[in-house]
Enzyme design. Sequence first.
Site, PDB file in Angstrom:
ATOM      1  N   LYS A  52     -76.408  57.212  22.344  1.00 39.83           N
ATOM      2  CA  LYS A  52     -77.074  57.195  21.034  1.00 39.83           C
ATOM      3  C   LYS A  52     -78.584  57.069  21.215  1.00 39.83           C
ATOM      4  O   LYS A  52     -79.369  57.742  20.546  1.00 39.83           O
ATOM      5  CB  LYS A  52     -76.536  56.033  20.182  1.00 39.83           C
ATOM      6  CG  LYS A  52     -75.120  56.277  19.705  1.00 39.83           C
ATOM      7  CD  LYS A  52     -74.469  55.023  19.142  1.00 39.83           C
ATOM      8  CE  LYS A  52     -72.995  55.291  18.860  1.00 39.83           C
ATOM      9  NZ  LYS A  52     -72.232  54.102  18.485  1.00 39.83           N
ATOM     10  N   GLN A  96     -72.694  47.890  17.589  1.00 38.17           N
ATOM     11  CA  GLN A  96     -71.627  48.554  18.339  1.00 38.17           C
ATOM     12  C   GLN A  96     -70.359  47.699  18.310  1.00 38.17           C
ATOM     13  O   GLN A  96     -70.386  46.525  18.665  1.00 38.17           O
ATOM     14  CB  GLN A  96     -72.107  48.786  19.786  1.00 38.17           C
ATOM     15  CG  GLN A  96     -71.169  49.606  20.625  1.00 38.17           C
ATOM     16  CD  GLN A  96     -71.047  51.060  20.159  1.00 38.17           C
ATOM     17  OE1 GLN A  96     -72.024  51.686  19.770  1.00 38.17           O
ATOM     18  NE2 GLN A  96     -69.835  51.594  20.186  1.00 38.17           N
ATOM     19  N   ASP A 119     -73.916  53.592   9.850  1.00 43.39           N
ATOM     20  CA  ASP A 119     -72.526  53.830  10.243  1.00 43.39           C
ATOM     21  C   ASP A 119     -71.642  54.048   9.007  1.00 43.39           C
ATOM     22  O   ASP A 119     -70.517  54.527   9.113  1.00 43.39           O
ATOM     23  CB  ASP A 119     -71.984  52.592  10.994  1.00 43.39           C
ATOM     24  CG  ASP A 119     -71.768  52.880  12.473  1.00 43.39           C
ATOM     25  OD1 ASP A 119     -71.703  54.069  12.837  1.00 43.39           O
ATOM     26  OD2 ASP A 119     -71.648  51.915  13.255  1.00 43.39           O
TER      27      ASP A 119
END
Length: 292
Positions: A52, A96, A119
């Site tokens: 990422k 994460q 997200d």
Amino acid sequence: MTIIDGKKVAQEIRNELKEKVAGLKSAYGKVPGLVTIIVGENPASKVYVRMKHKACEEVGMNPKIEALPATTSEDELVSLIKKYNNDENFHGILVQLPLPEQIDEDKIIETISPEKDVDGFHPVNVGKLLIGQDTFEPCTPAGVVELLKRYNIETKGKHVVVVGRSNIVGKPVAAMLLQKKEGANAIVTVCHSAANNLSDYTKSADILIAAIGRPRFITGEMVKEGVVVIDVGINRVDAPETKKGYKLVGDVDFDDVSQKASFITPVPGGVGPMTIAMLLNNTYKSFLRKQK
Ligand SMILES: NC(=O)c1ccc[n+]([C@@H]2O[C@H](COP(=O)([O-])OP(=O)(O)OC[C@H]3O[C@@H](n4cnc5c(N)ncnc54)[C@H](OP(=O)(O)O)[C@@H]3O)[C@@H](O)[C@H]2O)c1
């Protein structure tokens, strides 16, 4: 039969974003920032975070990684997120997952400001997705829908069967394709492990989306001729003939199902690369919203 090339589409999206980000730099003198917070030493999570970070750099955004020890307390993580909620240089905050067991994932997701929740996991954004309001679409489902769009696959009035009802893939992709709008407007069925005879459902799919987490679970006899197949699964299986000793396969038996499919995504190189591209897209969107 057409193989849907997610790697190529993801690269196209990144190229488009690179140009758009350069435009932001000249218009606003700054670029979107994304902070990724990782807690602990999970090897797979570390790989994802690095990917990422690299993708962010490649399109000219400003990435930052906050790596915290596995012993981090929930309060410490909450404080760090709150700091970034108030930091104008960062438009996206990503924590994460999975998190160590002393930390409640739901609480952490709810701590992220919905305006920076790139997200798309915050309950506010999940609710907006369901009722068709503008929001951050979760990245993997957004990647699925984008692949269908870019390959001009009609969804309106088509029967989409989603196998899997997770909060990160199955449910949101079903909600997205159900909306009464361009690129959606499908008739959606969602299946899960309580389905008695799964084939009864999958055989009637015009578009089949597999998000199950079981290697090569969907076979040729479970689908109809001409089906469009989107395979979200990423499963490690033993492969002694390879250098690593394993390989990645999807939830769909590609060799078998591709005999009948009109379009199909491979694993790897299908949905996988789209996830990060859509994350960058959400970060860009967050930046633009902030300027308005
Ligand atoms: N970037 C990416 O490409 C990406 C992102 C996320 C996930 N993935 C991959 O996608 C797959 C799914 O991930 P996930 O997080 O959605 O998985 P998950 O949370 O484990 O959900 C799996 C779903 O499949 C259903 N299922 C399991 N066995 C079944 C069966 N025999 N018949 C019908 N349904 C069954 C489960 O039903 P129940 O609800 O009844 O248990 C559940 O809803 C995994 O391989 C994962 O690695 C890829």
